[in-house]
Design a protein around this motif. Structure first.
Motif, mmCIF file in Angstrom:
data_model
loop_
_atom_site.group_PDB
_atom_site.id
_atom_site.type_symbol
_atom_site.label_atom_id
_atom_site.label_comp_id
_atom_site.label_asym_id
_atom_site.label_seq_id
_atom_site.Cartn_x
_atom_site.Cartn_y
_atom_site.Cartn_z
ATOM 1 N N TRP A 168 -28.443 10.612 8.561
ATOM 2 C CA TRP A 168 -27.585 10.221 7.448
ATOM 3 C C TRP A 168 -27.848 11.077 6.214
ATOM 4 O O TRP A 168 -26.961 11.301 5.404
ATOM 5 C CB TRP A 168 -27.750 8.736 7.117
ATOM 6 N N SER A 169 -29.079 11.627 6.105
ATOM 7 C CA SER A 169 -29.394 12.436 4.924
ATOM 8 C C SER A 169 -28.658 13.775 4.935
ATOM 9 O O SER A 169 -28.376 14.328 3.871
ATOM 10 C CB SER A 169 -30.901 12.665 4.829
ATOM 11 N N VAL A 192 -29.631 7.112 13.605
ATOM 12 C CA VAL A 192 -30.596 6.493 12.686
ATOM 13 C C VAL A 192 -32.007 6.987 12.958
ATOM 14 O O VAL A 192 -32.741 7.342 12.033
ATOM 15 C CB VAL A 192 -30.510 4.947 12.788
ATOM 16 N N ARG A 193 -32.418 7.045 14.202
ATOM 17 C CA ARG A 193 -33.788 7.466 14.531
ATOM 18 C C ARG A 193 -34.068 8.915 14.119
ATOM 19 O O ARG A 193 -35.203 9.265 13.829
ATOM 20 C CB ARG A 193 -34.055 7.286 16.025
ATOM 21 N N ARG A 194 -33.034 9.737 14.106
ATOM 22 C CA ARG A 194 -33.208 11.145 13.720
ATOM 23 C C ARG A 194 -32.991 11.358 12.223
ATOM 24 O O ARG A 194 -33.019 12.493 11.757
ATOM 25 C CB ARG A 194 -32.241 12.024 14.513
ATOM 26 N N HIS A 195 -32.766 10.282 11.481
ATOM 27 C CA HIS A 195 -32.551 10.351 10.022
ATOM 28 C C HIS A 195 -31.411 11.296 9.653
ATOM 29 O O HIS A 195 -31.470 12.011 8.657
ATOM 30 C CB HIS A 195 -33.842 10.769 9.299
#
Length: 166
Positions: free
Chosen positions: A146-147, A141-144
């Motif tokens: 999911w995109s 999540v912190r590294r984003h």
């Protein structure tokens, strides 16, 4: 004008010298507390080799403070003629030559079971973290990610029964 009077007991009035070969975490955290009651000899900060350091200071060392990774060998113990106590911040004492300590009547103290409950709690926490992938999900999540990687894969459930003796 003040006069200086030599006190033959002056050396005995000084706080005892404690040798620290390698600082345990507890010493690093509470060094100011130790320094108020003892004269600390920090061999690890000295530009002298350990052998030269001991040659200069060994005669007056009354205690050694060490961590579990610092070997306290028979050779070291023999080089400290005034030594009365070896203290380690670890629960184990396998780094200390106990037969030589007994022979020289040097007391040994360790942390005992003081950290046992904390270690057990931490181990259970790590187990839950690994099985449920909490830290991995947090990094995702912190590294984003999911995109680019889509949804984070779900973690598995624990199907084991943990038994604890009170």
């Amino acid at each position: 004008m003040a006069q200086y009077h030599h006190n033959p007991n002056q050396e005995q009035e000084l706080p005892p010298q404690v040798l620290v070969l390698s600082p345990p975490p507890a010493f690093t955290a509470f060094q100011h507390n130790f320094s108020a009651k003892f004269r600390i000899l920090k061999a690890y900060e000295s530009p002298l080799s350990t052998d030269l350091f001991l040659a200069n200071y060994a005669h007056s060392v009354r205690a050694v403070l060490c961590s579990g990774r610092t070997p306290i060998t028979a050779d070291l113990l023999r080089r400290l003629p005034s030594l009365q106590l070896v203290v380690t911040d670890s629960t184990g004492i396998n780094n200390i030559d106990l037969p030589e300590c007994r022979r020289q009547r040097i007391s040994v103290a360790n942390a005992g079971s003081v950290f046992s409950k904390d270690v057990a709690d931490f181990a259970v926490g790590l187990l839950i973290d690994v099985i449920r992938r909490i830290s991995a999900a947090d990094r995702f999540v912190r590294r984003h990610l999911w995109s680019t990687h889509g949804d984070f894969p779900l973690a598995s459930k624990t199907n084991c029964i943990l038994q604890f003796d009170p």
